[in-house]
Design an enzyme around this catalytic site. Structure first.
Site, mmCIF file in Angstrom:
data_model
loop_
_atom_site.group_PDB
_atom_site.id
_atom_site.type_symbol
_atom_site.label_atom_id
_atom_site.label_comp_id
_atom_site.label_asym_id
_atom_site.label_seq_id
_atom_site.Cartn_x
_atom_site.Cartn_y
_atom_site.Cartn_z
ATOM 1 N N TYR A 13 5.106 11.228 -1.139
ATOM 2 C CA TYR A 13 5.936 10.610 -0.096
ATOM 3 C C TYR A 13 5.227 10.700 1.248
ATOM 4 O O TYR A 13 5.830 10.986 2.272
ATOM 5 C CB TYR A 13 7.309 11.282 -0.029
ATOM 6 C CG TYR A 13 8.411 10.380 0.487
ATOM 7 C CD1 TYR A 13 8.821 9.284 -0.261
ATOM 8 C CD2 TYR A 13 9.030 10.623 1.707
ATOM 9 C CE1 TYR A 13 9.831 8.461 0.193
ATOM 10 C CE2 TYR A 13 10.046 9.800 2.175
ATOM 11 C CZ TYR A 13 10.437 8.718 1.413
ATOM 12 O OH TYR A 13 11.452 7.891 1.874
ATOM 13 N N SER B 5 2.014 8.654 3.636
ATOM 14 C CA SER B 5 1.920 7.378 4.344
ATOM 15 C C SER B 5 2.276 6.200 3.450
ATOM 16 O O SER B 5 3.159 5.410 3.769
ATOM 17 C CB SER B 5 0.494 7.211 4.892
ATOM 18 O OG SER B 5 0.355 5.968 5.535
ATOM 19 N N GLN B 6 1.600 6.063 2.310
ATOM 20 C CA GLN B 6 1.896 4.950 1.414
ATOM 21 C C GLN B 6 3.141 5.204 0.573
ATOM 22 O O GLN B 6 3.935 4.291 0.336
ATOM 23 C CB GLN B 6 0.696 4.685 0.496
ATOM 24 C CG GLN B 6 -0.512 4.108 1.205
ATOM 25 C CD GLN B 6 -0.275 2.707 1.734
ATOM 26 O OE1 GLN B 6 0.502 1.928 1.170
ATOM 27 N NE2 GLN B 6 -0.940 2.367 2.825
ATOM 28 N N THR C 233 -7.548 13.589 -4.044
ATOM 29 C CA THR C 233 -8.070 14.884 -4.476
ATOM 30 C C THR C 233 -7.134 15.625 -5.419
ATOM 31 O O THR C 233 -7.583 16.494 -6.169
ATOM 32 C CB THR C 233 -8.367 15.775 -3.255
ATOM 33 O OG1 THR C 233 -7.209 15.802 -2.394
ATOM 34 C CG2 THR C 233 -9.556 15.237 -2.478
ATOM 35 N N HIS D 113 -5.632 3.071 -4.784
ATOM 36 C CA HIS D 113 -7.074 3.226 -4.568
ATOM 37 C C HIS D 113 -7.692 3.570 -5.916
ATOM 38 O O HIS D 113 -7.114 4.308 -6.704
ATOM 39 C CB HIS D 113 -7.344 4.332 -3.547
ATOM 40 C CG HIS D 113 -8.797 4.567 -3.252
ATOM 41 N ND1 HIS D 113 -9.707 3.543 -3.141
ATOM 42 C CD2 HIS D 113 -9.493 5.712 -3.041
ATOM 43 C CE1 HIS D 113 -10.904 4.050 -2.862
ATOM 44 N NE2 HIS D 113 -10.811 5.359 -2.814
ATOM 45 N N ASP E 45 -14.623 0.107 -0.375
ATOM 46 C CA ASP E 45 -13.810 0.969 0.471
ATOM 47 C C ASP E 45 -14.607 2.195 0.921
ATOM 48 O O ASP E 45 -14.633 2.529 2.107
ATOM 49 C CB ASP E 45 -12.556 1.406 -0.287
ATOM 50 C CG ASP E 45 -11.610 2.228 0.573
ATOM 51 O OD1 ASP E 45 -10.940 1.640 1.439
ATOM 52 O OD2 ASP E 45 -11.542 3.453 0.379
ATOM 53 N N GLU F 17 -17.017 4.111 28.668
ATOM 54 C CA GLU F 17 -17.877 3.030 28.217
ATOM 55 C C GLU F 17 -18.126 3.045 26.708
ATOM 56 O O GLU F 17 -18.263 1.992 26.087
ATOM 57 C CB GLU F 17 -19.212 3.069 28.962
ATOM 58 C CG GLU F 17 -19.105 2.754 30.448
ATOM 59 C CD GLU F 17 -18.504 1.376 30.702
ATOM 60 O OE1 GLU F 17 -18.741 0.457 29.896
ATOM 61 O OE2 GLU F 17 -17.779 1.223 31.707
#
Length: 350
Positions: free
Chosen positions: A31, A33-34, A90, A113, A196, A232
């Protein structure tokens, strides 16, 4: 489906058959991010969803607060016909060992993934479908876009089609989480994984971070102030990348001054020269031949000694201290820090 000028097939909502998910339970393992985005979007699309988390997971309260059911990964997998593996790469092999016996013939094991499948860290039984639906965006944007009636582009791949319906079921899943609204690009586990990893290492994370640091150090070593070097070489990076993101390199060149454009066009290749290209090809080769994957798996087995050292060195770089002071001057800093911390917590969650 439309091919237009594209070299691969792209699918949209009209290509997806929602009935593929009728009477189907989806187990979302993780549960973070994705995971939270997939689970909530599926639920709001009318799909039966159960979230699988460790009994001691700190994310259980968040799942319950969002109105979803949470059980152990084993129980979730036993109840589901689609198991979406959305825990970190992992720990996926360990989680798979726990749930492997719960996958029945005709079930789907799905990823966002391809690392563990492509590099044989997970080897599913031949009687299950193995697919990938990978939104090309962090989870909080996948969720936000869905709630706003918009979509997030995604990838679709089929590694193993035991039922003959793997692709159709994956397309239905992509529609349910909102990806098919924007377009789902067909790829393979190999292509997704290798591009990726290469992109992260050579350009998006490794390449850009090193370019920023070396540029910063070059200016400071030449006697310019750290503050000017930071502005910069790092602060303005976002402005340029935003222009590229919105309309490509051409829009970026059209938006900067003629002086900046001429300087960039004539001096860029002096920095990113043939040696850099050769270095990138070496990085790609290490991804393709599995050398990086073996190194990363071994690093985790050894409790991440190299990772820990390099991570700390990045945090100790002078530009980090200078940047922290400068960012504190901006009114938007506090709000941005809160959003970043929220996203980091979701990425790191179970």
């Amino acid at each position: 489906m439309t091919e237009d000028e594209f070299t691969t097939e792209i699918y949209y909502e009209s290509d997806a058959d929602e009935s593929q998910l009728d009477d189907v339970t989806v187990a979302v393992l993780g549960y973070g991010s994705q995971g939270h985005a997939h689970a909530l979007n599926l639920h709001d699309s009318g799909v039966d969803v159960v979230v699988g988390l460790r009994e001691d997971s700190s994310s259980r309260s968040a799942v319950e607060a969002d109105g979803l059911e949470v059980v152990t990964p084993v129980e979730a997998a036993s109840r589901a016909q689609i198991v979406s593996m959305l825990v970190p790469d992992t720990v996926q092999p360990h989680v798979y060992e726990q749930i492997e016996d719960e996958l029945e013939e005709g079930d789907t094991l799905q990823f966002a993934h391809g690392f563990n499948i492509h590099y044989n860290q997970i080897q599913p039984d031949e009687n299950v479908d193995v697919t990938m639906i990978a939104p090309k965006s962090p989870g909080h944007l996948v969720r936000r876009n869905y709630e706003n009636g918009e979509g997030t582009p995604g990838l679709l791949a089929v590694y193993q089609d035991a039922t003959g319906d793997a692709k159709e079921r994956a397309l239905a899943y992509s529609k349910a989480i909102g990806c098919a609204r924007a377009g789902v690009v067909e790829t393979t586990f190999r292509e997704e994984t290798e591009t990726d990893l290469f992109g992260e290492q050579a350009v998006l994370c490794g390449g850009i971070a090193e370019l920023i640091k070396v540029g910063y150090e070059t200016l400071v070593d030449a006697g310019y102030s750290p503050e000017m070097a930071y502005f910069e070489c790092l602060n303005e990076m976002k402005l340029i990348v935003d222009l590229m993101y919105e309309d490509g390199l051409g829009a970026m060149w059209d938006s900067v001054s003629d002086t900046a454009e001429y300087g960039g066009l004539t001096r860029g290749e002096a920095v990113i020269d043939d040696q850099v290209r050769a270095n990138m090809e070496e990085v790609l080769e290490e991804v393709q031949n599995g050398e990086f994957a073996t190194e990363w798996v071994t690093e985790n087995q050894a409790n991440r000694p190299v990772y820990t050292q390099l991570n700390q060195a990045e945090k100790d770089h002078e530009s980090e201290e200078v940047g922290e002071r400068l960012r504190a001057l901006f009114a938007w800093q506090e709000e941005q820090e809160e959003e970043s911390e929220d996203e980091r917590s979701k990425v790191q969650a179970d």
